[in-house]
Design a protein around this motif. Structure first.
Motif, PDB file in Angstrom:
ATOM      1  N   GLY A   9      59.309  28.383  27.050  1.00 23.93           N
ATOM      2  CA  GLY A   9      58.472  28.472  25.855  1.00 23.93           C
ATOM      3  C   GLY A   9      57.995  29.853  25.489  1.00 23.93           C
ATOM      4  N   GLY A  10      58.179  30.846  26.349  1.00 27.98           N
ATOM      5  CA  GLY A  10      57.717  32.206  26.055  1.00 27.98           C
ATOM      6  C   GLY A  10      58.384  32.787  24.829  1.00 27.98           C
ATOM      7  N   SER A  11      57.757  33.797  24.251  1.00 29.35           N
ATOM      8  CA  SER A  11      58.252  34.391  23.011  1.00 29.35           C
ATOM      9  C   SER A  11      59.690  34.885  23.146  1.00 29.35           C
ATOM     10  CB  SER A  11      57.333  35.541  22.594  1.00 29.35           C
ATOM     11  OG  SER A  11      57.821  36.182  21.450  1.00 29.35           O
ATOM     12  N   ALA A  12      59.929  35.753  24.132  1.00 32.82           N
ATOM     13  CA  ALA A  12      61.280  36.271  24.335  1.00 32.82           C
ATOM     14  C   ALA A  12      62.195  35.188  24.904  1.00 32.82           C
ATOM     15  CB  ALA A  12      61.250  37.478  25.269  1.00 32.82           C
ATOM     16  N   MET A  13      61.653  34.359  25.792  1.00 32.35           N
ATOM     17  CA  MET A  13      62.480  33.358  26.473  1.00 32.35           C
ATOM     18  C   MET A  13      63.062  32.340  25.501  1.00 32.35           C
ATOM     19  SD  MET A  13      62.726  33.748  29.864  1.00 32.35           S
ATOM     20  CE  MET A  13      62.675  32.190  30.765  1.00 32.35           C
ATOM     21  N   HIS A  14      62.247  31.796  24.607  1.00 29.38           N
ATOM     22  CA  HIS A  14      62.793  30.757  23.716  1.00 29.38           C
ATOM     23  C   HIS A  14      63.762  31.359  22.707  1.00 29.38           C
ATOM     24  CE1 HIS A  14      59.758  31.573  20.459  1.00 29.38           C
ATOM     25  NE2 HIS A  14      60.632  30.964  19.698  1.00 29.38           N
ATOM     26  N   ASN A  15      63.536  32.624  22.339  1.00 32.66           N
ATOM     27  CA  ASN A  15      64.485  33.282  21.439  1.00 32.66           C
ATOM     28  C   ASN A  15      65.812  33.563  22.131  1.00 32.66           C
ATOM     29  OD1 ASN A  15      63.474  34.151  18.581  1.00 32.66           O
ATOM     30  ND2 ASN A  15      61.678  34.307  19.901  1.00 32.66           N
TER      31      ASN A  15
END
Length: 451
Positions: A9-15
């Motif tokens: 769910g993290g900003s960089a992770m989900h992207n």
């Protein structure tokens, strides 16, 4: 390729998860807490976990890789399962490098300006019709996601954060990418929970410069004394390209940059943004875009999200939202708005939200940072103290640290909102700065009441 994300769910992770899904990978993931916009975006691509929590059964020998987010703990049950099975575990910067080893890598580092410089480069490359991959720390107009990874693009533009890669990889992220073109925008002590002394923090940028590949370029701001001193002592086989402020004018609230006798009107403003622009120009010139074309393309750049973002305006007032939270960013942002609108009153409100900014030993670094504002407001949500297990301190401690007796201090979002709603912002600008969310204050509703 089958890839599983721990803390998807993290900003960089989900992207990154979306980027790999679009590349044709089979993507799964888990997280113990999920917020918007990651929920909607993961759901759109069919890779949203069915329920929150950690499920070791999701981790099996059939996986090609596990990507571990910084939000996970070292005792995470899915991480322990992956380690037990001997599955290759990557941090997200590790995996970005893995997917871009055969590309030209541009990495933008620095204590401030990283997102804006990266955004400017992406905007210009897109305007020029170039094919490129990227990783950027904010949602940009004209770009669906914050990460793009393809087989075909010959170059990748990476925002290079100095924070740690993952719970089990304590290297700063930007050490991992091995840049061909590296940028350092400036050095101002941050992340004191990880880098306990300023010298230790400076060393991270020195190591980053030393990771730039032989024959590459180091682009840096010569207006930053600490950075200039560091670069002067470097013995690295790269081309050193310093930059400084370009010639510019401000006319009726519009900044114009002057280059080779021609004037270009910008939609962004502030000396820090002009410096950011020059860093972006040198990168783009290194990628084959000439100076005149760069300035022509940059005139349509509107800025990155939450970087002097205009929430609303009328003929005599503007309300800005900005990500500024560290002392250097606070000074630069206040100076930019004051210089652009010298005849308007400036009301500046900063929320202290990060671990560093709330550390009482670090607080005096904010001395004088809000003196450029006509009215200064500091907000710390009482809940933030509780969440970060920091002993609260009173208004007087904040006023003394900021060296500003006229400063107003709030620790209750209800009282802060009441104060803001009662403001008369005629012939004024209101600048709301935070890396948090002001205790869930709805800034759009506030804007509608004030304008």
């Amino acid at each position: 390729m089958k890839v599983h994300f721990i803390a998807i769910g993290g900003s960089a992770m989900h992207n990154l998860a979306i980027a790999l899904h679009k590349k044709g990978f089979e993507v799964t993931g888990s997280d113990d807490v999920l917020f918007e916009p990651s929920v909607s975006r993961l759901d759109k691509y069919g890779i949203l976990p069915e329920q929150t929590g950690w499920y070791p059964e999701k981790v099996s020998r059939g996986l090609d890789a596990v990507i571990l987010g910084m939000h996970a703990r070292i005792d995470n049950p899915e991480l322990l399962k992956a380690q037990e099975l001997g599955i290759k575990i990557y941090s997200y910067p590790d995996y970005i490098y893995e997917q871009s080893k055969n590309k030209q890598r541009v990495v933008i580092g620095g204590s401030h300006g990283k997102t804006t410089i990266t955004s400017m480069i992406l905007h210009v490359l897109q305007e020029a019709g170039k094919d490129f991959d990227y990783l950027v720390g904010a949602q940009l107009e004209g770009f669906e996601t914050m990460v793009k990874l393809t087989h075909e693009a010959p170059v990748i533009i990476i925002e290079g954060d100095e924070y740690l890669a993952s719970p089990i990889d304590r290297r700063p992220k930007f050490h991992i990418y091995k840049a061909d073109i590296g940028v350092i925008s400036g050095i101002a002590w941050d992340h004191i929970n990880v880098f306990p002394t300023f010298d230790n923090y400076i060393d991270q940028f020195k190591i980053f410069a030393e990771t730039i590949q032989a024959g590459g370029k180091l682009i840096y701001s010569k207006t930053d004394e600490v950075l200039n001193t560091m670069v002067s002592k470097l013995n690295v086989p790269v081309e050193k390209l310093p930059y400084a402020l370009p010639e510019f004018t401000i006319d009726n609230g519009i900044t114009n940059v002057i280059a080779d006798g021609k004037s270009y009107s910008l939609q962004v403003f502030g000396q820090h943004n002009l410096l950011n622009m020059e860093a972006a120009r040198l990168v783009c010139e290194g990628l084959g875009i000439n100076k005149a074309d760069f300035y022509s393309y940059i005139t349509t750049f509107k800025g990155a999200a939450r970087r002097l973002e205009v929430l609303g305006k009328n003929d005599n007032a503007t309300i800005f939202k900005d990500f500024a939270h560290s002392p250097s960013k606070l000074i630069a942002t206040i100076q930019a708005v004051k210089a652009q609108f010298p005849f308007r009153k400036l009301i500046a409100c900063i929320e202290l939200h990060t671990f560093s900014s709330l550390n009482k030993e670090f607080l005096d670094k904010y001395a004088g940072t809000m003196n450029g504002a006509d009215q200064a407001i500091v907000f710390i949500d009482r809940k933030t103290f509780e969440q970060k297990k920091i002993t609260p301190y009173p208004a007087e401690a904040v006023k003394n640290a900021f060296a500003n007796d006229n400063l107003l201090f709030f620790n209750d979002p209800v009282k802060l909102l009441k104060h803001l709603e009662e403001l008369d912002i005629t012939n004024s600008n209101l600048l709301m700065m935070s890396s948090g969310n002001f205790g869930d204050i709805n800034l759009i509703e506030l804007k509608n009441k004030l304008l």
